[in-house]
Motif scaffolding. Structure first.
Motif, PDB file in Angstrom:
ATOM      1  N   CYS A 103      12.132   3.630   0.315  1.00  0.00           N
ATOM      2  CA  CYS A 103      13.386   3.011   0.747  1.00  0.00           C
ATOM      3  C   CYS A 103      13.182   1.518   0.938  1.00  0.00           C
ATOM      4  O   CYS A 103      12.080   1.046   1.213  1.00  0.00           O
ATOM      5  CB  CYS A 103      13.858   3.603   2.077  1.00  0.00           C
ATOM      6  N   GLY A 104      14.262   0.789   0.842  1.00  0.00           N
ATOM      7  CA  GLY A 104      14.238  -0.642   1.093  1.00  0.00           C
ATOM      8  C   GLY A 104      15.533  -1.255   0.625  1.00  0.00           C
ATOM      9  O   GLY A 104      16.270  -0.664  -0.172  1.00  0.00           O
ATOM     10  N   GLU A 105      15.830  -2.433   1.124  1.00  0.00           N
ATOM     11  CA  GLU A 105      17.014  -3.137   0.677  1.00  0.00           C
ATOM     12  C   GLU A 105      16.869  -3.520  -0.793  1.00  0.00           C
ATOM     13  O   GLU A 105      15.762  -3.503  -1.351  1.00  0.00           O
ATOM     14  CB  GLU A 105      17.233  -4.408   1.512  1.00  0.00           C
ATOM     15  N   ASN A 106      17.982  -3.873  -1.423  1.00  0.00           N
ATOM     16  CA  ASN A 106      17.900  -4.412  -2.777  1.00  0.00           C
ATOM     17  C   ASN A 106      17.012  -5.645  -2.756  1.00  0.00           C
ATOM     18  O   ASN A 106      17.154  -6.514  -1.903  1.00  0.00           O
ATOM     19  CB  ASN A 106      19.289  -4.774  -3.301  1.00  0.00           C
ATOM     20  N   GLY A 107      16.087  -5.697  -3.704  1.00  0.00           N
ATOM     21  CA  GLY A 107      15.168  -6.822  -3.751  1.00  0.00           C
ATOM     22  C   GLY A 107      13.929  -6.636  -2.908  1.00  0.00           C
ATOM     23  O   GLY A 107      13.090  -7.537  -2.828  1.00  0.00           O
ATOM     24  N   THR A 123       4.889  -3.515   2.584  1.00  0.00           N
ATOM     25  CA  THR A 123       4.975  -2.187   3.184  1.00  0.00           C
ATOM     26  C   THR A 123       5.205  -2.329   4.682  1.00  0.00           C
ATOM     27  O   THR A 123       4.449  -3.009   5.379  1.00  0.00           O
ATOM     28  CB  THR A 123       3.679  -1.394   2.949  1.00  0.00           C
ATOM     29  N   ILE A 124       6.251  -1.679   5.180  1.00  0.00           N
ATOM     30  CA  ILE A 124       6.545  -1.701   6.614  1.00  0.00           C
ATOM     31  C   ILE A 124       5.898  -0.506   7.296  1.00  0.00           C
ATOM     32  O   ILE A 124       5.137  -0.645   8.251  1.00  0.00           O
ATOM     33  CB  ILE A 124       8.064  -1.717   6.867  1.00  0.00           C
ATOM     34  N   GLU A 125       6.173   0.702   6.817  1.00  0.00           N
ATOM     35  CA  GLU A 125       5.557   1.894   7.387  1.00  0.00           C
ATOM     36  C   GLU A 125       5.851   3.083   6.495  1.00  0.00           C
ATOM     37  O   GLU A 125       6.756   3.060   5.658  1.00  0.00           O
ATOM     38  CB  GLU A 125       6.075   2.170   8.808  1.00  0.00           C
ATOM     39  N   ASN A 136       0.844  -1.193   0.000  1.00  0.00           N
ATOM     40  CA  ASN A 136       0.000   0.000   0.000  1.00  0.00           C
ATOM     41  C   ASN A 136       0.883   1.248   0.000  1.00  0.00           C
ATOM     42  O   ASN A 136       1.894   1.310   0.710  1.00  0.00           O
ATOM     43  CB  ASN A 136      -0.904   0.018   1.237  1.00  0.00           C
ATOM     44  N   LEU A 137       0.499   2.232  -0.801  1.00  0.00           N
ATOM     45  CA  LEU A 137       1.276   3.470  -0.903  1.00  0.00           C
ATOM     46  C   LEU A 137       0.332   4.638  -1.154  1.00  0.00           C
ATOM     47  O   LEU A 137      -0.476   4.602  -2.088  1.00  0.00           O
ATOM     48  CB  LEU A 137       2.288   3.370  -2.056  1.00  0.00           C
ATOM     49  N   VAL A 181       8.539   9.256   3.697  1.00  0.00           N
ATOM     50  CA  VAL A 181       9.254   8.089   3.195  1.00  0.00           C
ATOM     51  C   VAL A 181       8.450   6.836   3.515  1.00  0.00           C
ATOM     52  O   VAL A 181       7.953   6.674   4.636  1.00  0.00           O
ATOM     53  CB  VAL A 181      10.677   7.989   3.793  1.00  0.00           C
ATOM     54  N   THR A 182       8.295   5.992   2.513  1.00  0.00           N
ATOM     55  CA  THR A 182       7.665   4.683   2.707  1.00  0.00           C
ATOM     56  C   THR A 182       8.748   3.623   2.633  1.00  0.00           C
ATOM     57  O   THR A 182       9.570   3.631   1.718  1.00  0.00           O
ATOM     58  CB  THR A 182       6.597   4.412   1.635  1.00  0.00           C
ATOM     59  N   ILE A 183       8.737   2.721   3.615  1.00  0.00           N
ATOM     60  CA  ILE A 183       9.766   1.688   3.717  1.00  0.00           C
ATOM     61  C   ILE A 183       9.177   0.347   3.302  1.00  0.00           C
ATOM     62  O   ILE A 183       8.121  -0.059   3.801  1.00  0.00           O
ATOM     63  CB  ILE A 183      10.308   1.606   5.160  1.00  0.00           C
ATOM     64  N   LEU A 184       9.858  -0.317   2.374  1.00  0.00           N
ATOM     65  CA  LEU A 184       9.476  -1.664   1.943  1.00  0.00           C
ATOM     66  C   LEU A 184      10.510  -2.658   2.439  1.00  0.00           C
ATOM     67  O   LEU A 184      11.705  -2.349   2.514  1.00  0.00           O
ATOM     68  CB  LEU A 184       9.391  -1.750   0.417  1.00  0.00           C
TER      69      LEU A 184
END
Length: 582
Positions: A55-59, A239-241, A43-44, A231-234
């Protein structure tokens, strides 16, 4: 005043009557590839006029999510709903999304190098009069767009003559020509120097003031903190937050925790080196440019590398670090090379990449996608590429042994792929870098040169790469790390050389190295013959950046030709320079 407060007071805020004005809503987005669920119920919400970071790690699924939004992955290939400006969207392709004012600029720029700036801006959207292209209108409108993005170039100039930073601005001008309302940028500053990055971020702030909403994917948390409203974190495709910089205390540590699912108390793993004897000594190494006759790009460089030690090489753009590394690695760059290479106490002659590998020298290039990997080949072929004789029986590669070796590295290096038959080009940046490192671990060199080993990689994957580098040093390898990130060099290296204008200007032990001391050494052109501390150096203005080499492709193609297949990513006609003078 903290950075969040400064942003709140000093920058246009997407609130003030528009706080609940959501221009984009993506709900329950799920995208599956064979064997992999890339996105799961993501969700975004993006508010009108915001600069919204992802933001998020690669992958983690960041680029996949944006490709769903822009129609690269058309409606029907994913689950979930997209609402833009209050209307449900079912894009069948990029043209559909662009018609609504949604434009994506990918990390790999989609420009035609042999066309002019103006031709690229209006490619597929030509300015036509009576069935023919109106060149006067084309160039005039292109000039207006270039002025808007702050690019002082003639619209008729060829794109191939521009550096990466200027090409990025051409892409943004192209987006503006399409009446963009939502601009998506995927790692826009990954290949830019500091000045070009700051110019691009200022441009985004200007577009925001004009009412353009921006979504930016970036691994550079300081830039996100500087320019973003939210910022949305994946993580792992979920979706984390979402954090709001204006109403919440958002720190880099909190973002990192959301990205990796754990606190990173130390961004660099603790490591106690066991430093042994000298392995490689580079003496009075001088290299001339192959394209600018008579210009020294490396001038009398002297370095020593020791077993079990991680040695850093710092320098500003154009200092000659990559040229030094490539010339040592089988003379992959440069002409009229002079000096001595002494390995294990004996002088060696290294005339080619094969010679370098035979003498136990490996080099992981800064541009893994173009020179470090064959992106159209699978993981196992990439891992075996530098050491095929170790897999050969009667002159033929044993496919079972090749698979076994590659699968072992997949497990050991935590390469996220369903099998070693997965194509390297489909992997995330962090996993591609692990494949590059696996290749050299299998080749088992005594000296391994790592050129920008964590460029374009998220903080979680960086930590893994640092851990691998420590393991290499613990195994007795001499590791030379070239990096433009001073905190990285200070965090993982036992000793750091500084280079400026082709010369080694000093070396600092870990205990005495600081960013200020290194920067002092990096901005002097005085040749230091002995190890010194930064207080002894007088600074001079930053040296003029210079182009980097074009010859590595030829050398690597010649070596990798043992597989008997052409490498589409090793095109000797292309410029490998990712740090070209802007």
């Amino acid at each position: 005043m903290n950075s969040s407060a400064e942003r709140f007071l000093g920058r246009a805020v997407a609130g003030d009557g528009r706080a609940d004005d959501v221009i984009l809503r993506m709900a329950g987005i799920t995208k599956t590839f064979p064997g992999v669920k890339a996105l799961q119920d993501v969700n975004l919400d993006v508010k009108r006029g915001q600069i919204h970071a992802i933001c998020g790690e690669n992958g983690a699924g960041k680029s996949t999510l944006m490709k769903v939004l822009s129609g690269v992955y058309p409606h029907g290939s994913y689950e979930g709903d997209i609402t833009f400006e209050g209307e449900t969207c079912e894009f069948g392709g990029i043209r559909d999304s662009e018609a609504r004012g949604i434009v994506i600029i990918h990390q790999e720029l989609a420009l035609s190098p042999h066309l002019s700036i103006a031709e690229n801006i209006f490619l597929g959207n030509e300015r036509v009069r009576r069935g023919l292209i109106d060149w006067h209108r084309t160039n005039a409108e292109a000039a207006e767009l270039l002025a808007r993005v702050g690019l002082k170039e003639n619209p008729t100039a060829r794109v191939s003559d521009l550096g990466v930073g200027k090409q990025q601005l051409v892409e943004i001008a192209k987006a503006l020509s399409k009446k963009v309302r939502l601009l998506i940028l995927d790692e826009p500053t990954a290949a830019l120097n500091d000045d070009d990055s700051e110019h691009l971020l200022d441009l985004l702030r200007g577009l925001q003031a004009e009412g353009v909403t921006c979504v930016i994917i970036s691994h550079k948390l300081n830039e996100i903190e500087s320019v973003s409203d939210a910022v949305t974190i994946l993580r792992d495709g979920q979706t984390i937050e979402t954090l709001d910089f204006h109403t919440q205390q958002v720190t880099q540590d909190r973002i990192i925790t959301g990205m990796v699912g754990r606190d990173l108390e130390h961004r660099y793993p603790e490591h106690t080196p066991t430093i042994g004897e000298e392995v490689l000594r580079i003496e009075d190494w001088t290299v001339f440019s192959p394209t600018q006759r008579g210009r020294k790009v490396v001038d009398g460089a002297n370095l020593t590398l020791r077993r079990g030690e991680i040695t850093g090489l710092a320098g500003l753009m154009g200092a000659g670090r990559t040229e030094l590394a490539m010339s040592v690695f089988g003379r992959s760059y440069g002409v009229d090379i002079s000096g001595r290479l002494v390995k294990d106490g004996k002088e060696i002659r290294v005339r080619s990449v094969d010679d370098a590998i035979a003498h136990g020298i490996g080099y992981a290039t800064e541009d893994r996608k173009r020179y470090g990997l064959n992106l159209i080949e699978d993981i196992k072929r990439n891992i075996s590429a530098a050491a095929l004789p170790k897999l050969a029986k009667a002159g033929l590669v044993d496919p079972r042994e090749e698979y076994k070796v590659a699968d072992g590295y997949r497990a050991e290096m935590n390469i996220k792929a369903p099998a070693v038959t997965a194509v390297a080009g489909k992997l995330s940046g962090g996993n591609q870098q692990k494949v590059v490192l696996s290749k050299w671990m299998f080749a088992d060199p005594d000296v391994l040169i790592l050129d920008e080993p964590t460029r374009g990689i998220d903080v979680g994957a960086k930590f893994e790469i640092y851990t691998i580098v420590n393991r290499l040093a613990d195994a007795g390898k001499a590791v030379l790390v070239i990096s433009s990130e001073l905190p990285e060099l200070l965090g993982i290296c036992d000793r750091v050389y500084a280079m400026s204008a082709g010369r080694i200007t000093g070396v600092l032990e870990r205990a005495e190295a600081t960013p200020e001391r290194l920067m002092t050494l990096m901005t002097t052109e005085s040749l230091m013959d002995t190890e010194v501390t930064a207080e002894e150096i007088l600074t001079t203005p930053e040296p003029t950046p210079q182009s980097e080499p074009e010859a590595l492709a030829d050398a690597l193609v010649e070596h990798d030709g043992a597989h008997g297949r052409p490498d589409s990513d090793n095109d000797p006609q292309q410029n490998p320079d990712q740090k070209k003078d802007q």
